[in-house]
Write a protein that holds these residues in place. Structure first.
Motif, PDB file in Angstrom:
ATOM      1  N   SER A  16       0.824  -1.209   0.000  1.00 26.36           N
ATOM      2  CA  SER A  16       0.000   0.000   0.000  1.00 26.36           C
ATOM      3  C   SER A  16       0.853   1.251   0.000  1.00 26.36           C
ATOM      4  O   SER A  16       1.961   1.256   0.519  1.00 26.36           O
ATOM      5  CB  SER A  16      -0.900   0.022   1.227  1.00 26.36           C
ATOM      6  OG  SER A  16      -1.651   1.212   1.283  1.00 26.36           O
ATOM      7  N   ALA A  17       0.289   2.316  -0.533  1.00 24.75           N
ATOM      8  CA  ALA A  17       0.969   3.603  -0.506  1.00 24.75           C
ATOM      9  C   ALA A  17       0.637   4.378   0.768  1.00 24.75           C
ATOM     10  O   ALA A  17       1.342   5.300   1.133  1.00 24.75           O
ATOM     11  CB  ALA A  17       0.576   4.434  -1.725  1.00 24.75           C
ATOM     12  N   ASP A  18      -0.452   4.014   1.442  1.00 23.42           N
ATOM     13  CA  ASP A  18      -0.899   4.748   2.618  1.00 23.42           C
ATOM     14  C   ASP A  18      -1.040   3.801   3.797  1.00 23.42           C
ATOM     15  O   ASP A  18      -1.866   2.903   3.794  1.00 23.42           O
ATOM     16  CB  ASP A  18      -2.247   5.419   2.339  1.00 23.42           C
ATOM     17  CG  ASP A  18      -2.663   6.388   3.428  1.00 23.42           C
ATOM     18  OD1 ASP A  18      -2.085   6.337   4.535  1.00 23.42           O
ATOM     19  OD2 ASP A  18      -3.560   7.201   3.172  1.00 23.42           O
ATOM     20  N   MET A  44      -6.180  -1.334  15.050  1.00 20.56           N
ATOM     21  CA  MET A  44      -5.380  -1.937  13.982  1.00 20.56           C
ATOM     22  C   MET A  44      -4.336  -0.953  13.464  1.00 20.56           C
ATOM     23  O   MET A  44      -3.198  -1.335  13.183  1.00 20.56           O
ATOM     24  CB  MET A  44      -6.268  -2.414  12.836  1.00 20.56           C
ATOM     25  CG  MET A  44      -7.095  -3.623  13.179  1.00 20.56           C
ATOM     26  SD  MET A  44      -6.035  -5.036  13.560  1.00 20.56           S
ATOM     27  CE  MET A  44      -7.225  -6.330  13.643  1.00 20.56           C
ATOM     28  N   ILE A  45      -4.722   0.299  13.339  1.00 25.46           N
ATOM     29  CA  ILE A  45      -3.766   1.318  12.897  1.00 25.46           C
ATOM     30  C   ILE A  45      -2.650   1.444  13.927  1.00 25.46           C
ATOM     31  O   ILE A  45      -1.469   1.531  13.580  1.00 25.46           O
ATOM     32  CB  ILE A  45      -4.461   2.664  12.655  1.00 25.46           C
ATOM     33  CG1 ILE A  45      -5.416   2.544  11.470  1.00 25.46           C
ATOM     34  CG2 ILE A  45      -3.440   3.771  12.422  1.00 25.46           C
ATOM     35  CD1 ILE A  45      -6.324   3.738  11.277  1.00 25.46           C
ATOM     36  N   HIS A  59      -5.998 -10.805  15.853  1.00 26.96           N
ATOM     37  CA  HIS A  59      -7.308 -10.189  15.615  1.00 26.96           C
ATOM     38  C   HIS A  59      -7.639 -10.099  14.130  1.00 26.96           C
ATOM     39  O   HIS A  59      -8.461  -9.277  13.715  1.00 26.96           O
ATOM     40  CB  HIS A  59      -7.348  -8.790  16.233  1.00 26.96           C
ATOM     41  CG  HIS A  59      -7.163  -8.792  17.716  1.00 26.96           C
ATOM     42  ND1 HIS A  59      -8.166  -9.132  18.582  1.00 26.96           N
ATOM     43  CD2 HIS A  59      -6.072  -8.528  18.482  1.00 26.96           C
ATOM     44  CE1 HIS A  59      -7.725  -9.055  19.820  1.00 26.96           C
ATOM     45  NE2 HIS A  59      -6.440  -8.709  19.777  1.00 26.96           N
ATOM     46  N   ALA A  60      -7.028 -10.946  13.325  1.00 33.65           N
ATOM     47  CA  ALA A  60      -7.206 -10.887  11.872  1.00 33.65           C
ATOM     48  C   ALA A  60      -8.654 -11.051  11.442  1.00 33.65           C
ATOM     49  O   ALA A  60      -9.090 -10.436  10.462  1.00 33.65           O
ATOM     50  CB  ALA A  60      -6.333 -11.937  11.190  1.00 33.65           C
ATOM     51  N   GLN A  61      -9.423 -11.862  12.152  1.00 32.26           N
ATOM     52  CA  GLN A  61     -10.821 -12.074  11.766  1.00 32.26           C
ATOM     53  C   GLN A  61     -11.610 -10.765  11.781  1.00 32.26           C
ATOM     54  O   GLN A  61     -12.573 -10.615  11.027  1.00 32.26           O
ATOM     55  CB  GLN A  61     -11.488 -13.130  12.656  1.00 32.26           C
ATOM     56  CG  GLN A  61     -11.764 -12.691  14.070  1.00 32.26           C
ATOM     57  CD  GLN A  61     -10.578 -12.770  15.019  1.00 32.26           C
ATOM     58  OE1 GLN A  61      -9.468 -13.144  14.633  1.00 32.26           O
ATOM     59  NE2 GLN A  61     -10.799 -12.403  16.260  1.00 32.26           N
ATOM     60  N   ASP A  62     -11.223  -9.813  12.613  1.00 31.54           N
ATOM     61  CA  ASP A  62     -11.922  -8.522  12.659  1.00 31.54           C
ATOM     62  C   ASP A  62     -11.792  -7.754  11.349  1.00 31.54           C
ATOM     63  O   ASP A  62     -12.689  -6.988  10.987  1.00 31.54           O
ATOM     64  CB  ASP A  62     -11.373  -7.646  13.785  1.00 31.54           C
ATOM     65  CG  ASP A  62     -11.730  -8.164  15.158  1.00 31.54           C
ATOM     66  OD1 ASP A  62     -12.618  -9.047  15.254  1.00 31.54           O
ATOM     67  OD2 ASP A  62     -11.125  -7.692  16.137  1.00 31.54           O
ATOM     68  N   LEU A  63     -10.702  -7.963  10.644  1.00 26.62           N
ATOM     69  CA  LEU A  63     -10.491  -7.244   9.387  1.00 26.62           C
ATOM     70  C   LEU A  63     -11.596  -7.526   8.382  1.00 26.62           C
ATOM     71  O   LEU A  63     -11.984  -6.649   7.611  1.00 26.62           O
ATOM     72  CB  LEU A  63      -9.135  -7.626   8.781  1.00 26.62           C
ATOM     73  CG  LEU A  63      -7.907  -7.248   9.607  1.00 26.62           C
ATOM     74  CD1 LEU A  63      -6.661  -7.904   9.020  1.00 26.62           C
ATOM     75  CD2 LEU A  63      -7.750  -5.739   9.678  1.00 26.62           C
ATOM     76  N   TRP A  64     -12.111  -8.755   8.391  1.00 23.14           N
ATOM     77  CA  TRP A  64     -13.129  -9.141   7.418  1.00 23.14           C
ATOM     78  C   TRP A  64     -14.543  -8.706   7.804  1.00 23.14           C
ATOM     79  O   TRP A  64     -15.476  -8.884   7.052  1.00 23.14           O
ATOM     80  CB  TRP A  64     -13.048 -10.631   7.124  1.00 23.14           C
ATOM     81  CG  TRP A  64     -12.034 -10.869   6.061  1.00 23.14           C
ATOM     82  CD1 TRP A  64     -12.263 -10.982   4.736  1.00 23.14           C
ATOM     83  CD2 TRP A  64     -10.621 -10.960   6.219  1.00 23.14           C
ATOM     84  NE1 TRP A  64     -11.085 -11.143   4.052  1.00 23.14           N
ATOM     85  CE2 TRP A  64     -10.053 -11.140   4.944  1.00 23.14           C
ATOM     86  CE3 TRP A  64      -9.765 -10.910   7.317  1.00 23.14           C
ATOM     87  CZ2 TRP A  64      -8.692 -11.262   4.735  1.00 23.14           C
ATOM     88  CZ3 TRP A  64      -8.407 -11.043   7.106  1.00 23.14           C
ATOM     89  CH2 TRP A  64      -7.885 -11.220   5.835  1.00 23.14           C
ATOM     90  N   ILE A  86      -6.800  -0.890   6.543  1.00 16.93           N
ATOM     91  CA  ILE A  86      -7.494  -2.169   6.732  1.00 16.93           C
ATOM     92  C   ILE A  86      -7.320  -3.048   5.492  1.00 16.93           C
ATOM     93  O   ILE A  86      -7.050  -4.246   5.602  1.00 16.93           O
ATOM     94  CB  ILE A  86      -8.985  -1.951   7.055  1.00 16.93           C
ATOM     95  CG1 ILE A  86      -9.141  -1.171   8.363  1.00 16.93           C
ATOM     96  CG2 ILE A  86      -9.734  -3.276   7.115  1.00 16.93           C
ATOM     97  CD1 ILE A  86      -8.422  -1.750   9.561  1.00 16.93           C
ATOM     98  N   LEU A  87      -7.442  -2.477   4.304  1.00 20.06           N
ATOM     99  CA  LEU A  87      -7.220  -3.253   3.076  1.00 20.06           C
ATOM    100  C   LEU A  87      -5.792  -3.787   3.009  1.00 20.06           C
ATOM    101  O   LEU A  87      -5.567  -4.927   2.604  1.00 20.06           O
ATOM    102  CB  LEU A  87      -7.513  -2.396   1.841  1.00 20.06           C
ATOM    103  CG  LEU A  87      -8.971  -2.167   1.514  1.00 20.06           C
ATOM    104  CD1 LEU A  87      -9.103  -1.171   0.365  1.00 20.06           C
ATOM    105  CD2 LEU A  87      -9.662  -3.467   1.162  1.00 20.06           C
ATOM    106  N   THR A  88      -4.837  -2.974   3.403  1.00 26.80           N
ATOM    107  CA  THR A  88      -3.442  -3.398   3.419  1.00 26.80           C
ATOM    108  C   THR A  88      -3.241  -4.568   4.379  1.00 26.80           C
ATOM    109  O   THR A  88      -2.553  -5.540   4.054  1.00 26.80           O
ATOM    110  CB  THR A  88      -2.532  -2.227   3.825  1.00 26.80           C
ATOM    111  OG1 THR A  88      -2.708  -1.165   2.890  1.00 26.80           O
ATOM    112  CG2 THR A  88      -1.073  -2.640   3.875  1.00 26.80           C
TER     113      THR A  88
END
Length: 100
Positions: A16-18, A44-45, A59-64, A86-88
């Motif tokens: 990602s760029a950001d 997450m940030i 906590h990866a499941q939270d991303l989805w 979040i996408l990254t």
């Protein structure tokens, strides 16, 4: 105990760029998020900023759960683009799962 790795963000740069470097963890994104509790996407940030890769994986499941509605990005006072972070992280976790 959580391992902290300040170099972790460099591993995410190709994805990602950001990466939310403008974020100062004010919590506006967490307050506006319609789906997630427990300070998501703010936590997450913060995990990215401090390099807490093990916490991200834990906590990866939270991303989805994120629907990418864009409210967090629209309301961020610093323009940190939490949605892109979040996408990254989704890309990172998916790549890690594929390797395992």
């Amino acid at each position: 105990m959580t391992g902290v790795n300040p170099e972790f963000v460099k591993r995410l740069e190709p994805l990602s760029a950001d990466l939310g470097s403008a974020c100062f963890n004010c919590g506006t994104c967490a307050a506006i998020c319609p789906l997630i509790s427990e300070h998501f996407p703010r936590k997450m940030i913060r995990y990215v900023q401090i390099g807490a890769q093990d916490r991200i994986m834990e906590h990866a499941q939270d991303l989805w759960r994120c629907l990418h509605c864009g409210l967090c990005t629209q309301t961020c006072p610093r323009g940190a683009n939490p949605g892109e972070v979040i996408l990254t992280l989704k890309r990172f976790v998916t790549a890690a799962w594929r390797k395992s």
